[in-house]
Design an enzyme around this catalytic site. Structure first.
Site, PDB file in Angstrom:
ATOM      1  CB  ILE A  11      38.782  40.702  34.826  1.00  0.00           C
ATOM      2  CG1 ILE A  11      37.747  39.603  34.585  1.00  0.00           C
ATOM      3  CG2 ILE A  11      39.187  41.375  33.520  1.00  0.00           C
ATOM      4  CD1 ILE A  11      36.480  40.127  33.917  1.00  0.00           C
ATOM      5  N   GLY A  12      39.770  38.715  37.465  1.00  0.00           N
ATOM      6  CA  GLY A  12      39.480  38.495  38.874  1.00  0.00           C
ATOM      7  C   GLY A  12      39.647  37.038  39.201  1.00  0.00           C
ATOM      8  N   GLY A  13      39.555  36.774  40.461  1.00  0.00           N
ATOM      9  CA  GLY A  13      39.662  35.383  40.861  1.00  0.00           C
ATOM     10  C   GLY A  13      39.377  35.301  42.326  1.00  0.00           C
ATOM     11  N   GLY A  14      38.669  34.294  42.688  1.00  0.00           N
ATOM     12  CA  GLY A  14      38.375  34.087  44.101  1.00  0.00           C
ATOM     13  C   GLY A  14      38.796  32.695  44.479  1.00  0.00           C
TER      14      GLY A  14
ATOM     15  CG  MET B 293      34.376  29.512  43.657  1.00  0.00           C
ATOM     16  SD  MET B 293      32.671  28.992  43.941  1.00  0.00           S
ATOM     17  CE  MET B 293      32.436  27.930  42.546  1.00  0.00           C
ATOM     18  CB  ALA B 294      35.856  30.781  39.773  1.00  0.00           C
TER      19      ALA B 294
ATOM     20  CB  VAL C  41      36.481  36.163  36.590  1.00  0.00           C
ATOM     21  CG1 VAL C  41      35.521  36.846  35.620  1.00  0.00           C
ATOM     22  CG2 VAL C  41      35.707  35.469  37.713  1.00  0.00           C
TER      23      VAL C  41
ATOM     24  CE  LYS D  84      32.824  32.248  39.877  1.00  0.00           C
ATOM     25  NZ  LYS D  84      31.866  32.868  40.827  1.00  0.00           N
TER      26      LYS D  84
ATOM     27  CG  ASP E  77      29.825  34.638  49.029  1.00  0.00           C
ATOM     28  OD1 ASP E  77      30.209  35.116  50.118  1.00  0.00           O
ATOM     29  OD2 ASP E  77      30.603  34.309  48.113  1.00  0.00           O
TER      30      ASP E  77
HETATM   31  P1  ATP Z   1      34.934  34.873  45.677  1.00  0.00           P
HETATM   32  O1  ATP Z   1      34.728  33.475  46.102  1.00  0.00           O
HETATM   33  O2  ATP Z   1      36.124  35.565  46.253  1.00  0.00           O
HETATM   34  O3  ATP Z   1      33.672  35.706  45.827  1.00  0.00           O
HETATM   35  P2  ATP Z   1      34.676  33.824  43.083  1.00  0.00           P
HETATM   36  O4  ATP Z   1      35.717  32.819  42.813  1.00  0.00           O
HETATM   37  O5  ATP Z   1      33.354  33.346  43.513  1.00  0.00           O
HETATM   38  O6  ATP Z   1      35.221  34.836  44.117  1.00  0.00           O
HETATM   39  P3  ATP Z   1      33.536  35.909  41.467  1.00  0.00           P
HETATM   40  O7  ATP Z   1      33.164  36.621  42.707  1.00  0.00           O
HETATM   41  O8  ATP Z   1      32.421  35.484  40.602  1.00  0.00           O
HETATM   42  O9  ATP Z   1      34.519  34.681  41.785  1.00  0.00           O
HETATM   43  O10 ATP Z   1      34.499  36.819  40.601  1.00  0.00           O
HETATM   44  C1  ATP Z   1      35.762  37.220  41.123  1.00  0.00           C
HETATM   45  C2  ATP Z   1      36.085  38.623  40.658  1.00  0.00           C
HETATM   46  O11 ATP Z   1      36.089  38.694  39.220  1.00  0.00           O
HETATM   47  C3  ATP Z   1      35.045  39.670  41.081  1.00  0.00           C
HETATM   48  O12 ATP Z   1      35.296  40.145  42.377  1.00  0.00           O
HETATM   49  C4  ATP Z   1      35.258  40.733  40.009  1.00  0.00           C
HETATM   50  O13 ATP Z   1      36.398  41.512  40.290  1.00  0.00           O
HETATM   51  C5  ATP Z   1      35.539  39.915  38.768  1.00  0.00           C
HETATM   52  N1  ATP Z   1      34.296  39.619  38.024  1.00  0.00           N
HETATM   53  C6  ATP Z   1      33.438  38.607  38.267  1.00  0.00           C
HETATM   54  N2  ATP Z   1      32.407  38.609  37.414  1.00  0.00           N
HETATM   55  C7  ATP Z   1      32.597  39.649  36.579  1.00  0.00           C
HETATM   56  C8  ATP Z   1      31.859  40.185  35.455  1.00  0.00           C
HETATM   57  N3  ATP Z   1      30.718  39.626  35.042  1.00  0.00           N
HETATM   58  N4  ATP Z   1      32.346  41.287  34.851  1.00  0.00           N
HETATM   59  C9  ATP Z   1      33.501  41.843  35.290  1.00  0.00           C
HETATM   60  N5  ATP Z   1      34.240  41.395  36.329  1.00  0.00           N
HETATM   61  C10 ATP Z   1      33.804  40.307  36.975  1.00  0.00           C
HETATM   62 MG    MG Z   2      32.797  36.246  44.382  1.00  0.00          MG
HETATM   63 MG    MG Z   3      32.145  33.174  45.050  1.00  0.00          MG
END
Ligand code: ATP
Ligand code: MG
Ligand code: MG
Length: 279
Positions: A14-17, A19-20, A22, A37, A131
């Site tokens: 459902i997502g990904g940034g 470092m991770a 999701v 995550k 952040d």
């Molecule tokens: P970034 O570094 O770009 O901020 P990240 O790797 O730290 O990303 P998150 O920000 O925690 O990861 O999550 C990435 C994406 O996953 C979010 O922008 C969102 O679209 C989705 N997501 C994260 N947590 C949830 C959740 N609890 N429920 C639904 N969707 C989620």
């Molecule tokens: Mg994030």
């Molecule tokens: Mg992040």
């Protein structure tokens, strides 16, 4: 199907940034949908990172607030760390801004007040988000704000190698306070600055500062004056522009003292939008 810790069945990404990744997942023990995550494998070997991650996961676990995504569990599977959290079925604020900004003023103020509530709670527990950005703000179907990515941000910003090589992490420099842009320590005031950037973006569909490279954006946060939001969107009341200006003051000492002060002014602006300009 991949099952983590004998318990969580991963369904879809459902997502990904930076470092991770999701996933939407099923907690087979409690029979409920959760978000998982998974930290990217490249970080698992970094001892400092892993220690920080563990420490910050413990901090996030202390937080309990309706506007903060709840942390349920953490674990490790095949050398990869993961965290299990409340699943939020709705768009990120980034999606909302892309589709509908500039948002109606009352809606933008309501969202910002909920962000302030979440961050005030975190700050009460001595946790700085570091952040705050639309990516990390989720919205439920009923319009409730759920701030996510707590504490993990600290691990990222503390890691200069990550900052240099990871473009999606670099994206957050648009929301960095001047002190963060300079590489200094973040504080409550840094989160306040980022909230100001988010409110600016919701109401103008623009960022106060953008540029070709993260360094150029960082320098603008440190030195440049942004275009006043009312010069982009005249529908913004002066009272609301004043709040943005007081969040985006470059010197942290001259910014709002805390999140509750921001929230109080948002409420006043909702009640009484016509005031003189803040200078
Ligand atoms: P970034 O570094 O770009 O901020 P990240 O790797 O730290 O990303 P998150 O920000 O925690 O990861 O999550 C990435 C994406 O996953 C979010 O922008 C969102 O679209 C989705 N997501 C994260 N947590 C949830 C959740 N609890 N429920 C639904 N969707 C989620
Ligand atoms: Mg994030
Ligand atoms: Mg992040």
């Amino acid at each position: 199907i991949k099952r983590l810790g004998g318990r969580y069945e991963l369904e879809t990404v459902i997502g990904g940034g930076g470092m991770a990744v999701v996933y939407k997942a099923l907690d087979t023990l409690l029979n409920r949908t959760v978000a998982v995550k998974m930290l990217r494998a490249q970080y698992a070997g970094d001892e400092e990172f892993v220690n920080r991650f563990r420490q910050e996961a413990q901090s996030a676990a202390r937080l309990s607030h309706p506007n903060i995504v709840s942390l349920y569990d953490v674990g490790m599977s095949e050398g990869e760390y993961y965290i299990v959290m409340e699943y939020v079925n709705g768009p990120t604020l980034k999606d909302v801004i892309r589709e509908r900004a500039p948002l109606p003023v009352p809606e933008a103020l309501d969202i910002t007040q909920q962000i302030c509530d979440a961050l005030a709670h975190a700050h009460d527990h001595r946790i700085i988000h570091r952040d705050v950005k639309p990516h990390n703000i989720l919205l439920t179907q009923s319009g409730q704000v759920k701030v996510t990515d707590f504490g993990i941000a600290r691990a990222v910003t503390g890691n200069t190698i990550t900052l240099q090589h990871d473009t999606s992490v670099l994206g957050s420099v648009h929301y960095f306070s001047p002190e963060q842009a300079r590489g200094g320590a973040a504080s409550v005031k840094s989160d306040i600055y980022s909230v100001g950037v988010v409110l600016y973006e919701m109401l103008t569909k623009q960022l106060p500062f953008s540029g070709d490279s993260p360094v150029s954006v960082a320098l603008k946060h440190l030195r440049d004056r942004f275009v006043d939001p009312r010069d982009i969107n005249p529908d913004i009341p002066q009272s609301v522009e004043n709040i943005i200006l007081r969040c985006l003051v470059k010197r942290p000492e001259a910014r709002y003292p805390d999140m509750r002060a921001v929230k109080a002014d948002l409420q006043t602006a909702l009640d009484n939008p016509d005031v003189p300009k803040f200078v």
